[in-house]
Write a protein that holds these residues in place. Sequence first.
Motif, PDB file in Angstrom:
ATOM      1  N   PRO A 179     -12.882   6.900 -29.806  1.00 55.72           N
ATOM      2  CA  PRO A 179     -13.581   6.297 -28.661  1.00 55.72           C
ATOM      3  C   PRO A 179     -14.149   4.905 -28.952  1.00 55.72           C
ATOM      4  O   PRO A 179     -14.168   4.054 -28.069  1.00 55.72           O
ATOM      5  CB  PRO A 179     -14.710   7.280 -28.373  1.00 55.72           C
ATOM      6  N   ARG A 180     -14.564   4.661 -30.177  1.00 56.28           N
ATOM      7  CA  ARG A 180     -15.160   3.355 -30.497  1.00 56.28           C
ATOM      8  C   ARG A 180     -14.138   2.222 -30.424  1.00 56.28           C
ATOM      9  O   ARG A 180     -14.495   1.056 -30.353  1.00 56.28           O
ATOM     10  CB  ARG A 180     -15.844   3.377 -31.860  1.00 56.28           C
ATOM     11  N   ILE A 214     -11.017  -2.228 -27.433  1.00 54.80           N
ATOM     12  CA  ILE A 214     -10.068  -3.205 -27.987  1.00 54.80           C
ATOM     13  C   ILE A 214      -8.654  -2.630 -28.132  1.00 54.80           C
ATOM     14  O   ILE A 214      -7.788  -3.284 -28.695  1.00 54.80           O
ATOM     15  CB  ILE A 214     -10.564  -3.750 -29.348  1.00 54.80           C
ATOM     16  N   ARG A 215      -8.419  -1.442 -27.639  1.00 53.62           N
ATOM     17  CA  ARG A 215      -7.108  -0.795 -27.785  1.00 53.62           C
ATOM     18  C   ARG A 215      -5.987  -1.667 -27.198  1.00 53.62           C
ATOM     19  O   ARG A 215      -4.945  -1.854 -27.828  1.00 53.62           O
ATOM     20  CB  ARG A 215      -7.112   0.578 -27.133  1.00 53.62           C
ATOM     21  N   GLY A 216      -6.194  -2.202 -26.011  1.00 57.83           N
ATOM     22  CA  GLY A 216      -5.170  -3.042 -25.381  1.00 57.83           C
ATOM     23  C   GLY A 216      -4.827  -4.264 -26.213  1.00 57.83           C
ATOM     24  O   GLY A 216      -3.642  -4.508 -26.499  1.00 57.83           O
ATOM     25  N   PRO A 217      -5.832  -5.060 -26.603  1.00 57.89           N
ATOM     26  CA  PRO A 217      -5.528  -6.227 -27.443  1.00 57.89           C
ATOM     27  C   PRO A 217      -4.875  -5.855 -28.776  1.00 57.89           C
ATOM     28  O   PRO A 217      -3.997  -6.580 -29.258  1.00 57.89           O
ATOM     29  CB  PRO A 217      -6.889  -6.883 -27.668  1.00 57.89           C
TER      30      PRO A 217
END
Length: 143
Positions: free
Chosen positions: A88-89, A93-96
């Motif tokens: 979750p943390r 920024i998952r997309g970038p």
Amino acid sequence: MPSGHAADPKLPRQADRPLAALSPLDAIGVGFAQAGALLTGFSRAGLTMVGGLWRGLENEHAAKFAFLLATPTILGAGLVELPDLAEPRIAAIRGPVLLGAFVSGTCSWLAVRYLERYFRTRTLLPFAAYCIIAGTLSIIRFM
């Protein structure tokens, strides 16, 4: 006149061997050359290419073998880090991160394609000169 590599122009010189002619023993020799990159400042790809040339591969095939040897390592490192993307943390920024991975992979693929074409007609001498210059400057800077 006895037949041999130097006398018979139809037979390839040892330094003109394609990748398919690499024996398992030769491949192990290239792997040991690659292991030199465990020392700080040595290029894994550079050492692998030099190892391939040392075992008699053509320039293009030595470079291709170096890139092929990198693939399992890079894939393994990516798989090890993959669970971190599910935390979750990391959601913000998952997309970038995924976009960066895609762009990095695409650029790497393009660079490999360029270098394969480059090494068909050229040598590793410019790369060797770059390594010597960069290494010397690093030694001077960080002494």
